[in-house]
Design a protein around this motif. Structure first.
Motif, short mmCIF file in Angstrom:
data_model
loop_
_atom_site.label_atom_id
_atom_site.label_comp_id
_atom_site.label_asym_id
_atom_site.label_seq_id
_atom_site.Cartn_x
_atom_site.Cartn_y
_atom_site.Cartn_z
N VAL A 182 0.86 -1.18 0.00
CA VAL A 182 0.00 0.00 0.00
C VAL A 182 0.89 1.23 0.00
CG1 VAL A 182 -0.15 0.08 2.53
CG2 VAL A 182 -1.95 1.14 1.16
N SER A 183 0.50 2.25 -0.72
CA SER A 183 1.31 3.45 -0.82
C SER A 183 1.26 4.24 0.48
CB SER A 183 0.84 4.33 -1.98
OG SER A 183 -0.50 4.73 -1.77
N GLY A 184 2.25 5.10 0.67
CA GLY A 184 2.29 5.95 1.85
C GLY A 184 3.44 5.60 2.76
N GLN A 185 3.62 6.42 3.77
CA GLN A 185 4.68 6.24 4.76
C GLN A 185 4.07 5.79 6.08
OE1 GLN A 185 7.80 6.52 3.97
NE2 GLN A 185 8.96 6.64 5.86
N LEU A 186 4.43 4.60 6.54
CA LEU A 186 3.92 4.05 7.78
C LEU A 186 2.39 3.99 7.79
CD1 LEU A 186 6.34 5.67 10.41
CD2 LEU A 186 6.46 3.39 9.36
N THR A 187 1.85 3.57 6.66
CA THR A 187 0.40 3.36 6.54
C THR A 187 0.07 1.87 6.70
OG1 THR A 187 0.70 3.28 4.13
CG2 THR A 187 -0.04 5.38 5.09
N ASP A 188 0.97 1.13 7.30
CA ASP A 188 0.80 -0.31 7.48
C ASP A 188 -0.41 -0.60 8.37
OD1 ASP A 188 3.83 -1.14 6.59
OD2 ASP A 188 3.81 0.67 7.83
N HIS A 189 -1.16 -1.63 8.02
CA HIS A 189 -2.29 -2.02 8.84
C HIS A 189 -2.78 -3.41 8.46
CE1 HIS A 189 -4.17 -0.29 5.24
NE2 HIS A 189 -5.21 -1.08 5.49
N TYR A 190 -3.49 -4.03 9.38
CA TYR A 190 -4.13 -5.31 9.11
C TYR A 190 -5.63 -5.09 9.03
CZ TYR A 190 -6.17 -9.92 9.86
OH TYR A 190 -6.93 -11.05 9.73
N ASP A 191 -6.23 -5.57 7.94
CA ASP A 191 -7.68 -5.44 7.74
C ASP A 191 -8.32 -6.79 8.06
OD1 ASP A 191 -10.27 -5.18 6.88
OD2 ASP A 191 -9.77 -4.24 4.97
N PRO A 192 -8.96 -6.91 9.23
CA PRO A 192 -9.55 -8.20 9.62
C PRO A 192 -10.74 -8.60 8.77
CG PRO A 192 -10.14 -6.51 11.20
CD PRO A 192 -9.14 -5.89 10.27
N ARG A 193 -11.44 -7.63 8.20
CA ARG A 193 -12.62 -7.96 7.39
C ARG A 193 -12.22 -8.60 6.06
NH1 ARG A 193 -15.09 -2.07 7.45
NH2 ARG A 193 -12.85 -1.75 7.05
N ALA A 194 -11.15 -8.09 5.47
CA ALA A 194 -10.71 -8.61 4.17
C ALA A 194 -9.61 -9.66 4.30
CB ALA A 194 -10.21 -7.46 3.30
N HIS A 195 -9.12 -9.86 5.53
CA HIS A 195 -8.01 -10.78 5.77
C HIS A 195 -6.80 -10.38 4.91
CE1 HIS A 195 -10.00 -14.05 8.17
NE2 HIS A 195 -11.05 -13.39 7.73
#
Length: 232
Positions: free
Chosen positions: A66-79
């Motif tokens: 995913v683009s961006g700086q420190l935009t890391d995340h886990y999406d539990p709905r989409a796995h």
């Protein structure tokens, strides 16, 4: 008069802003420092994340860039575990640490970690609260009369929901970091001498959540002071 002119409660907003800025500057400085330290195994953030997920028997979670700086995340709905530009292809101890932290959330989800479930349940209410709490308070202050008290109290209650969501987020984030650090060692992704460096990155990131809670509590205190002063 106080609300639209000089209001002594503005000092609470200023304190919250300063706390948040210090935490943000600290995480950026810490991340930048250790983003220049290459991990000994040479694994990228994406590769480290895949190894961790596989080690936990999690095969239904995709890893995406995913683009961006420190935009890391886990999406539990989409796995889906999404890693930012600074993490996905980087081999630094900072990038690997961030990837491991997000994997910690995926493991929480797979194991039905209670605080994560509670936080997920609070998301709709928190979203409504962040959008409507202050508008309701402002409208209540403008219209006057008995209806204004109802609007102000409703706004405060919605903001309490926002604060509650942030408080519940704290154990979720700290736990994800602990899981991530442990798995980095167990999976042989980082060596013992590298783990303290990654721990500093994750600790700095966690402190931004603490700062957010403190800033929101100060905002809540301000709302309560404004409401009490109006009744007086």
């Amino acid at each position: 008069m106080y609300f639209w002119g000089w209001d002594p409660t503005y000092i609470l907003v200023l304190i919250g802003a300063i706390i948040s800025m210090i935490a943000s500057a600290n995480v950026k400085s810490t991340y930048n420092k250790y983003s220049r330290v290459r991990s000994m195994t040479g694994l990228t953030g994406a590769e480290a994340a895949q190894r961790i997920l596989n080690s936990q028997g999690i095969y239904d979670v995709r890893i995406e860039h995913v683009s961006g700086q420190l935009t890391d995340h886990y999406d539990p709905r989409a796995h889906v575990l999404r890693l930012s530009d600074a993490t996905y292809a980087s081999t630094s101890v900072a990038a690997v640490g961030v990837a491991a932290h997000e994997c910690g959330h995926a493991v929480q989800h797979a194991q039905n970690y209670s605080p994560l479930s509670i936080r997920s349940a609070l998301v709709p209410v928190a979203n409504i609260g962040s959008s409507l709490s202050w508008p309701l308070v402002l409208i209540g202050l403008l219209i006057g009369g008995s209806a204004s008290n109802v609007l102000i109290q409703a706004g405060i209650l919605l903001f309490v929901a926002v604060v509650l969501f942030q408080v519940v987020t704290l154990p979720v984030e700290f736990n994800a970091s602990r899981r991530g650090l442990r798995l980095l060692g167990e999976c042989g992704i980082l060596y013992d001498q590298e783990l303290p460096q990654t721990r500093k990155v994750l600790k700095a990131a966690a402190l931004t959540y603490v700062a957010g809670v403190l800033a929101s509590l100060l905002q809540l205190l301000r709302l309560l002071m404004i409401a009490n002063r109006r009744r007086d």
